[in-house]
Write a protein that holds these residues in place. Structure first.
Motif, short mmCIF file in Angstrom:
data_model
loop_
_atom_site.label_atom_id
_atom_site.label_comp_id
_atom_site.label_asym_id
_atom_site.label_seq_id
_atom_site.Cartn_x
_atom_site.Cartn_y
_atom_site.Cartn_z
N ASN A 49 161.68 -102.41 39.73
CA ASN A 49 161.80 -102.45 41.18
C ASN A 49 161.10 -101.26 41.83
O ASN A 49 161.08 -101.15 43.06
CB ASN A 49 163.27 -102.51 41.62
CG ASN A 49 163.80 -103.91 41.53
OD1 ASN A 49 163.35 -104.79 42.26
ND2 ASN A 49 164.72 -104.14 40.61
N LEU A 50 160.53 -100.39 41.03
CA LEU A 50 159.71 -99.29 41.53
C LEU A 50 158.28 -99.81 41.70
O LEU A 50 157.89 -100.80 41.07
CB LEU A 50 159.71 -98.13 40.53
CG LEU A 50 161.03 -97.43 40.30
CD1 LEU A 50 160.91 -96.45 39.14
CD2 LEU A 50 161.49 -96.72 41.56
N PRO A 51 157.48 -99.13 42.50
CA PRO A 51 156.07 -99.52 42.59
C PRO A 51 155.41 -99.39 41.21
O PRO A 51 155.76 -98.50 40.43
CB PRO A 51 155.47 -98.50 43.57
CG PRO A 51 156.62 -97.88 44.28
CD PRO A 51 157.81 -98.01 43.38
N ALA A 52 154.49 -100.29 40.91
CA ALA A 52 153.80 -100.25 39.62
C ALA A 52 153.14 -98.89 39.44
O ALA A 52 152.56 -98.34 40.38
CB ALA A 52 152.76 -101.36 39.55
N GLY A 53 153.26 -98.36 38.25
CA GLY A 53 152.68 -97.06 37.97
C GLY A 53 152.93 -96.66 36.53
O GLY A 53 153.36 -97.49 35.71
N PRO A 54 152.70 -95.41 36.20
CA PRO A 54 152.86 -94.94 34.82
C PRO A 54 154.27 -95.17 34.26
O PRO A 54 154.43 -95.40 33.06
CB PRO A 54 152.55 -93.44 34.90
CG PRO A 54 151.73 -93.28 36.13
CD PRO A 54 152.18 -94.35 37.07
N ILE A 55 155.28 -95.14 35.12
CA ILE A 55 156.65 -95.34 34.63
C ILE A 55 156.83 -96.73 34.04
O ILE A 55 157.59 -96.91 33.09
CB ILE A 55 157.70 -95.05 35.75
CG1 ILE A 55 159.11 -95.00 35.18
CG2 ILE A 55 157.63 -96.09 36.85
CD1 ILE A 55 159.38 -93.81 34.32
N TRP A 56 156.12 -97.72 34.54
CA TRP A 56 156.20 -99.07 33.98
C TRP A 56 155.67 -99.06 32.55
O TRP A 56 156.27 -99.65 31.66
CB TRP A 56 155.40 -100.05 34.83
CG TRP A 56 156.05 -100.52 36.08
CD1 TRP A 56 156.88 -99.82 36.90
CD2 TRP A 56 155.91 -101.81 36.65
NE1 TRP A 56 157.26 -100.59 37.96
CE2 TRP A 56 156.68 -101.83 37.84
CE3 TRP A 56 155.21 -102.96 36.30
CZ2 TRP A 56 156.77 -102.94 38.65
CZ3 TRP A 56 155.30 -104.06 37.12
CH2 TRP A 56 156.07 -104.05 38.28
N ILE A 57 154.53 -98.41 32.36
CA ILE A 57 153.92 -98.38 31.03
C ILE A 57 154.81 -97.60 30.07
O ILE A 57 155.02 -98.02 28.93
CB ILE A 57 152.51 -97.76 31.11
CG1 ILE A 57 151.61 -98.64 31.99
CG2 ILE A 57 151.89 -97.59 29.73
CD1 ILE A 57 150.32 -97.99 32.42
N LEU A 58 155.33 -96.47 30.51
CA LEU A 58 156.22 -95.68 29.67
C LEU A 58 157.46 -96.49 29.29
O LEU A 58 157.87 -96.53 28.12
CB LEU A 58 156.63 -94.39 30.39
CG LEU A 58 157.61 -93.48 29.64
CD1 LEU A 58 157.02 -93.03 28.31
CD2 LEU A 58 157.98 -92.29 30.50
N HIS A 59 158.05 -97.16 30.26
CA HIS A 59 159.25 -97.94 29.97
C HIS A 59 158.93 -99.08 29.00
O HIS A 59 159.71 -99.35 28.08
CB HIS A 59 159.87 -98.47 31.26
CG HIS A 59 161.15 -99.19 31.02
ND1 HIS A 59 162.28 -98.57 30.53
CD2 HIS A 59 161.47 -100.50 31.17
CE1 HIS A 59 163.25 -99.46 30.40
NE2 HIS A 59 162.78 -100.64 30.78
#
Length: 104
Positions: free
Chosen positions: A56-66
């Motif tokens: 639910n966060l904007p797409a970014g590095p956190i998506w890849i890390l998760h």
């Protein structure tokens, strides 16, 4: 590119690379006896719950890390189940001579 996004990208790469030795060793040796089933299950459950937040966060590095964490913990759990040593029953653990003497 701003500093927080750059830091997020760099940390994502570092965390993902840091997981590789564990995954490669587990895949190569198939020895996951030192890993706790409860920890692996809880990690996967936590990742599933955390996914609700992350995606639910904007797409970014956190998506890849998760996604890296989801894949790594999922693989480790699957390999733990697949490669674990079978549990022997007490009778199967005893040599045949011992079984004969215990029956008498």
């Amino acid at each position: 590119m701003n500093l927080p996004v750059l830091a997020g990208m760099l940390s994502t790469v570092l965390f993902a690379v840091g997981m590789l030795p564990m995954l490669l060793k587990a895949a190569r040796t198939k020895d996951l006896a030192s890993y706790s089933l409860s920890n692996l299950v809880l990690s996967n459950v936590a990742n599933a719950v955390h996914s609700i937040y992350v995606f639910n966060l904007p797409a970014g590095p956190i998506w890849i890390l998760h996604l890296a964490y989801v894949l790594a913990s999922g693989l480790m759990l699957a390999w733990w189940v697949r490669y674990r040593e079978p549990v022997l029953k007490q009778d199967e653990d005893m040599p045949a001579a011992s079984l004969e003497s215990s029956v008498r």
